[in-house]
Write an enzyme that holds these catalytic residues in place. Structure first.
Site, PDB file in Angstrom:
ATOM      1  N   THR A 126       5.538  -0.597   5.114  1.00  0.00           N
ATOM      2  CA  THR A 126       5.910  -1.938   5.931  1.00  0.00           C
ATOM      3  C   THR A 126       6.942  -2.736   5.028  1.00  0.00           C
ATOM      4  OG1 THR A 126       3.579  -1.955   6.588  1.00  0.00           O
ATOM      5  CG2 THR A 126       4.650  -3.940   6.519  1.00  0.00           C
ATOM      6  N   ASP A 136       0.778  -1.278   0.041  1.00  0.00           N
ATOM      7  CA  ASP A 136       0.020  -0.196   0.200  1.00  0.00           C
ATOM      8  C   ASP A 136       0.974   1.170   0.037  1.00  0.00           C
ATOM      9  OD1 ASP A 136      -2.372   1.470   0.277  1.00  0.00           O
ATOM     10  OD2 ASP A 136      -2.357   1.369   2.592  1.00  0.00           O
TER      11      ASP A 136
HETATM   12  P1  5GP Z   1       1.981  -0.419   3.802  1.00  0.00           P
HETATM   13  O1  5GP Z   1       2.797  -0.356   4.923  1.00  0.00           O
HETATM   14  O2  5GP Z   1       2.198  -0.803   2.348  1.00  0.00           O
HETATM   15  O3  5GP Z   1       1.056   0.997   3.745  1.00  0.00           O
HETATM   16  O4  5GP Z   1       0.734  -1.432   4.396  1.00  0.00           O
HETATM   17  C1  5GP Z   1       0.752  -2.537   4.060  1.00  0.00           C
HETATM   18  C2  5GP Z   1      -0.228  -3.071   5.064  1.00  0.00           C
HETATM   19  O5  5GP Z   1      -1.275  -2.389   5.292  1.00  0.00           O
HETATM   20  C3  5GP Z   1      -0.675  -4.485   4.529  1.00  0.00           C
HETATM   21  O6  5GP Z   1       0.115  -5.445   5.270  1.00  0.00           O
HETATM   22  C4  5GP Z   1      -2.140  -4.395   5.210  1.00  0.00           C
HETATM   23  O7  5GP Z   1      -2.064  -5.165   6.489  1.00  0.00           O
HETATM   24  C5  5GP Z   1      -2.801  -2.932   5.374  1.00  0.00           C
HETATM   25  N1  5GP Z   1      -3.523  -2.788   4.129  1.00  0.00           N
HETATM   26  C6  5GP Z   1      -3.315  -1.839   3.179  1.00  0.00           C
HETATM   27  N2  5GP Z   1      -4.363  -1.638   2.294  1.00  0.00           N
HETATM   28  C7  5GP Z   1      -5.586  -2.787   2.757  1.00  0.00           C
HETATM   29  C8  5GP Z   1      -6.709  -3.008   2.414  1.00  0.00           C
HETATM   30  O8  5GP Z   1      -7.093  -2.776   1.401  1.00  0.00           O
HETATM   31  N3  5GP Z   1      -7.295  -4.149   3.037  1.00  0.00           N
HETATM   32  C9  5GP Z   1      -6.590  -4.603   4.285  1.00  0.00           C
HETATM   33  N4  5GP Z   1      -7.388  -5.543   4.904  1.00  0.00           N
HETATM   34  N5  5GP Z   1      -5.406  -4.194   4.871  1.00  0.00           N
HETATM   35  C10 5GP Z   1      -4.711  -3.415   3.732  1.00  0.00           C
END
Ligand code: 5GP
Ligand code: MG
Length: 180
Positions: free
Chosen positions: A110, A106
């Site tokens: 992470t 996203d």
């Molecule tokens: P990042 O650090 O890339 O923003 O976040 C990744 C994490 O955000 C994913 O592992 C997940 O836990 C959460 N996340 C991001 N988008 C979604 C989504 O559309 N649905 C869900 N359930 N979790 C999401």
């Protein structure tokens, strides 16, 4: 939880199954006979990882499997800016080929944190594999090496992904529609 429904299936089971097999075959070709340490990011990656490793086994790829827990503080469907390593993996990754597996890419916070951490522990090569990618949401410049499906900027659940700890058990990916 706010009023919502998850009736709209975005990626059905058969599509997930087919794509996981393709990903495993592609990753296997790039490995060229080397073995792999798989590091799943809990909790969202558990179902994807479980299917992926069985597909690796069918392709004769040796894997060792471990998990990390990374928490990004925030509430509801928005993550905050800070990522914290809540549980490290136990396998010594020094000198190893590592594949980090996550449910969805996203903002990129992470996975970029996870990769930096594993490199600091001396991993030889760290690659990343995500089931879903929301490229429009990136905050940190980061691309995964292997992507199952690009998805639009909607909140998705199922196949490991949750909304308030529910729906991880759905065998497909659904879109959450907020009705309140
Ligand atoms: P990042 O650090 O890339 O923003 O976040 C990744 C994490 O955000 C994913 O592992 C997940 O836990 C959460 N996340 C991001 N988008 C979604 C989504 O559309 N649905 C869900 N359930 N979790 C999401
Ligand atoms: Mg996650």
């Amino acid at each position: 939880m706010e009023p919502h429904h998850v009736h709209d299936v975005l990626i059905p089971e058969t599509d997930l199954e087919g794509r996981v097999a393709e990903l495993a075959a592609g990753i296997g070709r790039d490995l060229d006979g080397r073995e792999l340490v798989l590091v799943g990011i809990l909790r969202g990656s558990f179902m994807f990882l479980a299917d992926l490793v069985r597909s690796f086994h069918r392709h004769g790829i040796r894997t060792r499997i471990d998990f990390m827990i990374l928490e990004s503080y925030g509430s509801g469907t928005e993550s905050s800016g800070t990522v914290r390593l809540a549980r490290d993996c136990s396998i010594d990754v020094a000198g190893q080929d590592v594949l980090v597996v996550d449910d969805i890419l996203d903002t990129g916070r992470t996975l970029s944190h996870a990769v930096r951490h594993l490199e600091s522990r001396g991993a030889l090569r760290v690659r990343t594999c995500v089931l879903l990618d929301k490229p429009s949401r990136r905050v940190v410049p980061f691309e995964a090496d292997y992507v199952g499906f690009p998805v639009p900027d909607v909140f998705v659940v199922g196949y490991g992904l949750d909304y308030d700890h529910y729906y991880r058990d759905l065998p497909w990916i659904s879109k959450v529609t907020f009705t309140g």
